[in-house]
Design a protein around this motif. Structure first.
Motif, PDB file in Angstrom:
ATOM      1  N   LYS A   1       0.835  -1.204   0.000  1.00  0.00           N
ATOM      2  CA  LYS A   1       0.000   0.000   0.000  1.00  0.00           C
ATOM      3  C   LYS A   1       0.872   1.257   0.000  1.00  0.00           C
ATOM      4  O   LYS A   1       0.582   2.241  -0.703  1.00  0.00           O
ATOM      5  CB  LYS A   1      -0.912  -0.010   1.230  1.00  0.00           C
ATOM      6  N   GLY A   2       1.951   1.221   0.783  1.00  0.00           N
ATOM      7  CA  GLY A   2       2.865   2.354   0.814  1.00  0.00           C
ATOM      8  C   GLY A   2       3.555   2.562  -0.527  1.00  0.00           C
ATOM      9  O   GLY A   2       3.772   3.703  -0.968  1.00  0.00           O
ATOM     10  N   GLU A   3       3.908   1.461  -1.191  1.00  0.00           N
ATOM     11  CA  GLU A   3       4.539   1.574  -2.513  1.00  0.00           C
ATOM     12  C   GLU A   3       3.586   2.219  -3.511  1.00  0.00           C
ATOM     13  O   GLU A   3       4.003   3.024  -4.357  1.00  0.00           O
ATOM     14  CB  GLU A   3       4.969   0.196  -2.995  1.00  0.00           C
ATOM     15  N   ALA A   4       2.311   1.873  -3.399  1.00  0.00           N
ATOM     16  CA  ALA A   4       1.324   2.487  -4.299  1.00  0.00           C
ATOM     17  C   ALA A   4       1.187   3.980  -4.002  1.00  0.00           C
ATOM     18  O   ALA A   4       1.067   4.805  -4.928  1.00  0.00           O
ATOM     19  CB  ALA A   4      -0.021   1.779  -4.140  1.00  0.00           C
ATOM     20  N   MET A   5       1.190   4.339  -2.722  1.00  0.00           N
ATOM     21  CA  MET A   5       1.119   5.760  -2.358  1.00  0.00           C
ATOM     22  C   MET A   5       2.328   6.523  -2.885  1.00  0.00           C
ATOM     23  O   MET A   5       2.214   7.662  -3.358  1.00  0.00           O
ATOM     24  CB  MET A   5       1.042   5.906  -0.840  1.00  0.00           C
ATOM     25  N   LEU A   6       3.508   5.898  -2.802  1.00  0.00           N
ATOM     26  CA  LEU A   6       4.744   6.571  -3.197  1.00  0.00           C
ATOM     27  C   LEU A   6       4.707   6.997  -4.660  1.00  0.00           C
ATOM     28  O   LEU A   6       5.257   8.048  -5.020  1.00  0.00           O
ATOM     29  CB  LEU A   6       5.935   5.642  -2.940  1.00  0.00           C
ATOM     30  N   THR A   7       4.040   6.218  -5.506  1.00  0.00           N
ATOM     31  CA  THR A   7       3.994   6.568  -6.927  1.00  0.00           C
ATOM     32  C   THR A   7       3.220   7.854  -7.180  1.00  0.00           C
ATOM     33  O   THR A   7       3.335   8.444  -8.258  1.00  0.00           O
ATOM     34  CB  THR A   7       3.341   5.431  -7.735  1.00  0.00           C
ATOM     35  N   LYS A   8       2.418   8.298  -6.199  1.00  0.00           N
ATOM     36  CA  LYS A   8       1.596   9.492  -6.377  1.00  0.00           C
ATOM     37  C   LYS A   8       2.165  10.719  -5.655  1.00  0.00           C
ATOM     38  O   LYS A   8       1.507  11.744  -5.561  1.00  0.00           O
ATOM     39  CB  LYS A   8       0.172   9.228  -5.889  1.00  0.00           C
ATOM     40  N   LEU A   9       3.377  10.596  -5.133  1.00  0.00           N
ATOM     41  CA  LEU A   9       3.958  11.696  -4.359  1.00  0.00           C
ATOM     42  C   LEU A   9       5.067  12.383  -5.132  1.00  0.00           C
ATOM     43  O   LEU A   9       5.925  11.725  -5.726  1.00  0.00           O
ATOM     44  CB  LEU A   9       4.523  11.180  -3.033  1.00  0.00           C
ATOM     45  N   ALA A  10       5.048  13.716  -5.131  1.00  0.00           N
ATOM     46  CA  ALA A  10       6.149  14.510  -5.692  1.00  0.00           C
ATOM     47  C   ALA A  10       7.167  14.721  -4.586  1.00  0.00           C
ATOM     48  O   ALA A  10       6.897  15.396  -3.607  1.00  0.00           O
ATOM     49  CB  ALA A  10       5.632  15.853  -6.192  1.00  0.00           C
ATOM     50  N   LEU A  11       8.333  14.102  -4.754  1.00  0.00           N
ATOM     51  CA  LEU A  11       9.337  14.160  -3.693  1.00  0.00           C
ATOM     52  C   LEU A  11      10.076  15.486  -3.719  1.00  0.00           C
ATOM     53  O   LEU A  11      10.259  16.089  -4.771  1.00  0.00           O
ATOM     54  CB  LEU A  11      10.320  12.997  -3.851  1.00  0.00           C
ATOM     55  N   GLY A  12      10.501  15.918  -2.561  1.00  0.00           N
ATOM     56  CA  GLY A  12      11.194  17.196  -2.449  1.00  0.00           C
ATOM     57  C   GLY A  12      12.478  17.077  -1.659  1.00  0.00           C
ATOM     58  O   GLY A  12      12.915  15.990  -1.282  1.00  0.00           O
ATOM     59  N   GLY A  13      13.082  18.190  -1.392  1.00  0.00           N
ATOM     60  CA  GLY A  13      14.314  18.239  -0.624  1.00  0.00           C
ATOM     61  C   GLY A  13      14.827  19.657  -0.579  1.00  0.00           C
ATOM     62  O   GLY A  13      14.362  20.527  -1.322  1.00  0.00           O
ATOM     63  N   PRO A  14      15.780  19.931   0.296  1.00  0.00           N
ATOM     64  CA  PRO A  14      16.298  21.299   0.420  1.00  0.00           C
ATOM     65  C   PRO A  14      17.094  21.697  -0.808  1.00  0.00           C
ATOM     66  O   PRO A  14      17.862  20.903  -1.333  1.00  0.00           O
ATOM     67  CB  PRO A  14      17.191  21.222   1.661  1.00  0.00           C
ATOM     68  N   PRO A  15      16.930  22.923  -1.271  1.00  0.00           N
ATOM     69  CA  PRO A  15      17.719  23.396  -2.409  1.00  0.00           C
ATOM     70  C   PRO A  15      19.142  23.704  -1.970  1.00  0.00           C
ATOM     71  O   PRO A  15      19.447  23.726  -0.778  1.00  0.00           O
ATOM     72  CB  PRO A  15      16.991  24.678  -2.830  1.00  0.00           C
ATOM     73  N   ALA A  16      20.011  23.921  -2.927  1.00  0.00           N
ATOM     74  CA  ALA A  16      21.379  24.340  -2.598  1.00  0.00           C
ATOM     75  C   ALA A  16      21.331  25.660  -1.864  1.00  0.00           C
ATOM     76  O   ALA A  16      20.443  26.490  -2.082  1.00  0.00           O
ATOM     77  CB  ALA A  16      22.201  24.473  -3.876  1.00  0.00           C
ATOM     78  N   ALA A  17      22.270  25.846  -0.934  1.00  0.00           N
ATOM     79  CA  ALA A  17      22.285  27.042  -0.096  1.00  0.00           C
ATOM     80  C   ALA A  17      22.306  28.300  -0.956  1.00  0.00           C
ATOM     81  O   ALA A  17      23.078  28.433  -1.887  1.00  0.00           O
ATOM     82  CB  ALA A  17      23.502  27.021   0.822  1.00  0.00           C
ATOM     83  N   GLY A  18      21.419  29.254  -0.607  1.00  0.00           N
ATOM     84  CA  GLY A  18      21.439  30.568  -1.245  1.00  0.00           C
ATOM     85  C   GLY A  18      20.890  30.616  -2.649  1.00  0.00           C
ATOM     86  O   GLY A  18      21.082  31.603  -3.349  1.00  0.00           O
ATOM     87  N   THR A  19      20.193  29.556  -3.084  1.00  0.00           N
ATOM     88  CA  THR A  19      19.739  29.545  -4.470  1.00  0.00           C
ATOM     89  C   THR A  19      18.479  30.364  -4.677  1.00  0.00           C
ATOM     90  O   THR A  19      18.238  30.850  -5.760  1.00  0.00           O
ATOM     91  CB  THR A  19      19.483  28.102  -4.938  1.00  0.00           C
ATOM     92  N   TYR A  20      17.674  30.528  -3.646  1.00  0.00           N
ATOM     93  CA  TYR A  20      16.509  31.377  -3.815  1.00  0.00           C
ATOM     94  C   TYR A  20      16.018  31.863  -2.461  1.00  0.00           C
ATOM     95  O   TYR A  20      16.427  31.388  -1.416  1.00  0.00           O
ATOM     96  CB  TYR A  20      15.386  30.664  -4.574  1.00  0.00           C
ATOM     97  N   THR A  21      15.121  32.850  -2.538  1.00  0.00           N
ATOM     98  CA  THR A  21      14.627  33.540  -1.344  1.00  0.00           C
ATOM     99  C   THR A  21      13.111  33.463  -1.310  1.00  0.00           C
ATOM    100  O   THR A  21      12.457  33.665  -2.331  1.00  0.00           O
ATOM    101  CB  THR A  21      15.070  35.018  -1.369  1.00  0.00           C
ATOM    102  N   THR A  22      12.570  33.159  -0.147  1.00  0.00           N
ATOM    103  CA  THR A  22      11.126  33.223   0.025  1.00  0.00           C
ATOM    104  C   THR A  22      10.715  34.678   0.190  1.00  0.00           C
ATOM    105  O   THR A  22      11.274  35.396   1.023  1.00  0.00           O
ATOM    106  CB  THR A  22      10.683  32.420   1.260  1.00  0.00           C
ATOM    107  N   LYS A  23       9.764  35.139  -0.581  1.00  0.00           N
ATOM    108  CA  LYS A  23       9.305  36.520  -0.500  1.00  0.00           C
ATOM    109  C   LYS A  23       8.532  36.720   0.796  1.00  0.00           C
ATOM    110  O   LYS A  23       7.572  36.019   1.082  1.00  0.00           O
ATOM    111  CB  LYS A  23       8.418  36.858  -1.700  1.00  0.00           C
ATOM    112  N   VAL A  24       8.967  37.682   1.582  1.00  0.00           N
ATOM    113  CA  VAL A  24       8.317  38.001   2.853  1.00  0.00           C
ATOM    114  C   VAL A  24       7.772  39.417   2.758  1.00  0.00           C
ATOM    115  O   VAL A  24       8.524  40.359   2.490  1.00  0.00           O
ATOM    116  CB  VAL A  24       9.304  37.896   4.035  1.00  0.00           C
ATOM    117  N   GLY A  25       6.488  39.571   2.963  1.00  0.00           N
ATOM    118  CA  GLY A  25       5.885  40.903   2.880  1.00  0.00           C
ATOM    119  C   GLY A  25       6.187  41.750   4.103  1.00  0.00           C
ATOM    120  O   GLY A  25       6.507  41.237   5.178  1.00  0.00           O
TER     121      GLY A  25
END
Length: 682
Positions: free
Chosen positions: A183-207
């Motif tokens: 069941k977990g393997e089936a769930m995994l096929t539907k997930l977009a995996l992520g991870g931390p970007p390289a240091a300093g590559t982008y900035t989150t816009k803060v209002g």
């Protein structure tokens, strides 16, 4: 390579071809570091979650919510443990988030995994790590830190994730290993995996911040940073899995509209396992951070800024609020903008801000707070770097310049205040030349002259002598009387001064020639034989050139008395003890100056409070400033209330309030200095 390192898998970031919309991952830094949890048995978290969410929706913060057949839990506690993917604060009640409401319409286990993956870092990624082989919780922890830079030092957050995954049937736990199921393997096929970007590559816009917090930041922009507290003893207890933000939120919630001091301290001790002495320090830290204020005698209330943060539930608001109140918070973010640094490195950098430098412990507490707020992340056992959110905060915070001077501080001399325009003062030049030239054997004569100039600037009468078979100089003092001391100046291009240049027999002859009672040899470094000889000869003492250089710099910032300087030349001290004596005396002076500043700031803050008459007794100030010596607090009050400054007034001199602004007090101190100097007949 460790076992975990060999099994931590690399997976491409981005969208999978087989994703459905409910399982689409979000930006890594929009996902929370902290996974939700529930009270009670972990095996039934998934089954109990829908009923708990339906019950808490619209409930008052003070209400009790049944979490199983035998237990009720305060709604405000569930607000924290469920996390902001499921619930949010709305005034004095709790509401479900739109995503939580959507899941309740179709509360399947597949949809729950998709929801948690969208909102929690290293959730679906756990399944990816288990795809090829089962792993222990320890191995998953190592993967989380090495591959995903989670910065955890305990298993709690890993176990929370596997608890939810076990409840949904995605994984199983036996023989000490977590194993993915079909069941977990089936769930995994539907997930977009992520991870931390390289240091300093982008900035989150803060209002830009608005409301009370925005007003505080604007005040920093227009009035400067002098009002921000140094807060060397900042302390936010965070036992087990409860971070600084949890402590702040819990205490502030109880302080709405106000809370008795005794109840607040009992809360900190019981919920956060704090000792009594540490509890008072934690309460003082809440005040320093701008989260609570004294609403009336023995009562504390949440500040407007703290209420704004609770309402928004955004770490950005909290970091902005704390930055507005405490020095070297946003400054840490800026110092991390280019490279990762440790607490120790940041503590050294804090000395460049013309304030007394922070200790590594004080910086570590700030880093723990910023880590919990997702502004920084750990990249090694001791180094931290910015997250995109932290990088975005730099753009909206008014951050102190390294060169900016506070209104009240020890080094407010005219020369130093204008250093940027006029260049370094003579004391700074002397200190630099002494250290550099003492390591150049060809500049012995110049170093003799520099030492004589340095000792004159410290208040001694100096008689240069020099020449073969003679001491280099003789110093005296008449106020107070100081028996003559012979000065021997030494240089060494490399290594220590040769022992043959400083034999006791030769130095004794030099003393007898000029009637000196002792000899102080000043040089860059001394041989162990020389240290041993000086320890046996009561008339022979050593002083490192760096100690004299340091003494010059500190003396310019806030002059030592001749009696203090005389003690620094005591022949009974070793070279290291001499340097330590200088630092101890300076630290005591800094404590005195900080006491003066903190007492005045405390009384000004009390006067601005909308509650009470703005008056505080001396014992109230001593209690609220427990991190300061009570005697220093008392002396500071007496000085500020003296007719020379007239900075405080009060009924029968028992209860006090400020009668002059902070900058006016500083101007009066300067005026006293100018008057004494201009009218000195001696």
């Amino acid at each position: 390579m460790s076992v975990a390192s060999s099994v931590c898998l690399s997976h491409p970031y981005g969208m999978s071809d087989s994703l459905d919309s409910e399982a689409t991952g979000r930006d890594w830094y929009q996902r929370s570091q902290t996974a939700p949890s529930l009270p009670g048995p972990v095996e039934t978290w998934v089954q109990r979650l829908p009923d708990i969410l339906r019950t808490i929706d619209g409930s008052a913060l003070t209400s009790s919510i049944p979490v199983d057949e035998n237990r009720d839990v305060p709604a405000q506690q569930l607000l924290k443990t469920l996390g902001k993917s499921f619930v949010k604060r709305s005034g004095e009640s709790v509401k479900l988030t739109p995503d939580a409401q959507e899941w309740l319409q179709n509360p399947t286990t597949h949809a729950l995994v998709g929801h948690l993956h969208r909102h929690v870092r290293f959730f679906g990624e756990v399944l990816a790590q288990l795809a090829d082989a089962p792993l222990s919780h320890d191995s998953l922890l190592e993967c989380a830190n090495q591959r995903y830079a989670m910065g955890w030092n305990a298993l709690d957050q890993v176990r929370r994730r596997t608890n939810w995954l076990r409840g949904t049937g995605a994984v199983e736990l036996y023989d000490g290993l977590v194993r993915i199921t079909p069941k977990g393997e089936a769930m995994l096929t539907k997930l977009a995996l992520g991870g931390p970007p390289a240091a300093g590559t982008y900035t989150t816009k803060v209002g830009d911040r608005t409301g009370p917090i925005g007003n505080l930041l604007e005040s920093l922009r227009t009035s400067g940073h002098a009002s921000r507290k140094t807060a060397q003893s900042l302390y936010f207890p965070s036992p087990d899995d409860r971070g600084p933000l949890d402590f702040m939120a819990t205490t502030v919630e109880y302080a709405i509209p106000e809370i008795q001091e005794r109840i607040l301290e009992d809360l900190i001790q019981s919920e956060f396992q704090s000792a009594p002495a540490s509890t008072r320090q934690a309460r003082a830290s809440l005040v320093a951070a701008g989260l609570i204020y004294r609403s009336r005698m023995n009562h504390w209330g949440a500040t407007e800024g703290a209420r704004q943060w609770l309402e928004s539930n955004e770490p950005i608001d909290l970091v902005a609020l704390v930055h507005a109140s405490v020095w070297f918070v946003g400054e840490i973010l800026r110092e991390l903008a280019d490279t990762a640094k440790s607490a120790g490195e940041l503590a050294k950098i804090s000395s460049l801000y013309n304030r007394d430098p922070l200790s590594p412990q004080a910086v570590s507490m700030r880093l723990r707070f910023l880590l919990d707020a997702d502004m920084v992340e750990k990249v090694s056992s001791k180094d931290f770097r910015l997250t995109p959110a932290g990088r975005g905060m730099i753009e909206i915070l008014p951050i102190q310049d390294r060169a900016e001077l506070a209104i009240i501080q020890a080094d407010e001399g005219t020369n130093q205040a204008n250093a940027a325009a006029t260049g370094p003062t003579r004391a700074v030049e002397l200190a630099d030349l002494l250290v550099r030239y003492s390591r150049d054997g060809s500049k012995h004569k110049q170093v003799e002259q520099l030492v004589c100039e340095a000792l004159r600037s410290l208040g001694f009468e100096v008689q240069p002598i020099g020449g073969p078979g003679k001491t280099d100089a003789l110093i005296r003092s008449t106020a107070p009387a100081l028996p003559p001391i012979a000065i021997e100046v030494k240089t060494a291009s490399a290594g220590p001064v040769p022992p043959a240049e400083l034999r006791s027999v030769k130095l004794e002859r030099h003393r007898e020639q000029v009637g000196a009672v002792a000899t102080v040899a000043i040089g860059p470094e001394f041989h162990t034989d020389t240290h041993a000889e000086a320890s046996k000869d009561r008339g022979f003492a050593l002083m490192h050139t760096e100690t004299l250089s340091r003494l010059l710099l500190l003396h310019e910032r806030y002059p030592f008395s001749t009696e203090e300087i005389r003690k620094f030349l005591d022949p009974a001290l070793t070279a290291d003890q001499r340097h330590e004596a200088v630092e101890i005396s300076w630290t005591a002076r800094v404590h005195q100056l900080n006491a003066l500043k903190e007492v005045l700031n405390k009384l000004v803050a009390e006067q601005r409070s909308p509650y009470g008459d703005g008056l505080l007794e001396e014992r109230d100030v001593q209690r609220d400033l427990r991190n300061l010596d009570p005697g220093l607090v008392s002396e500071a009050i007496h000085l500020l209330s003296s007719p020379f400054l007239s900075a405080l007034s009060g009924a029968d001199r028992q209860r006090f309030k400020p009668t002059a602004a902070i900058d006016l007090v500083a101007q009066r101190l300067k005026a006293i200095s100018r008057w004494i100097t201009a009218n000195n007949d001696s």
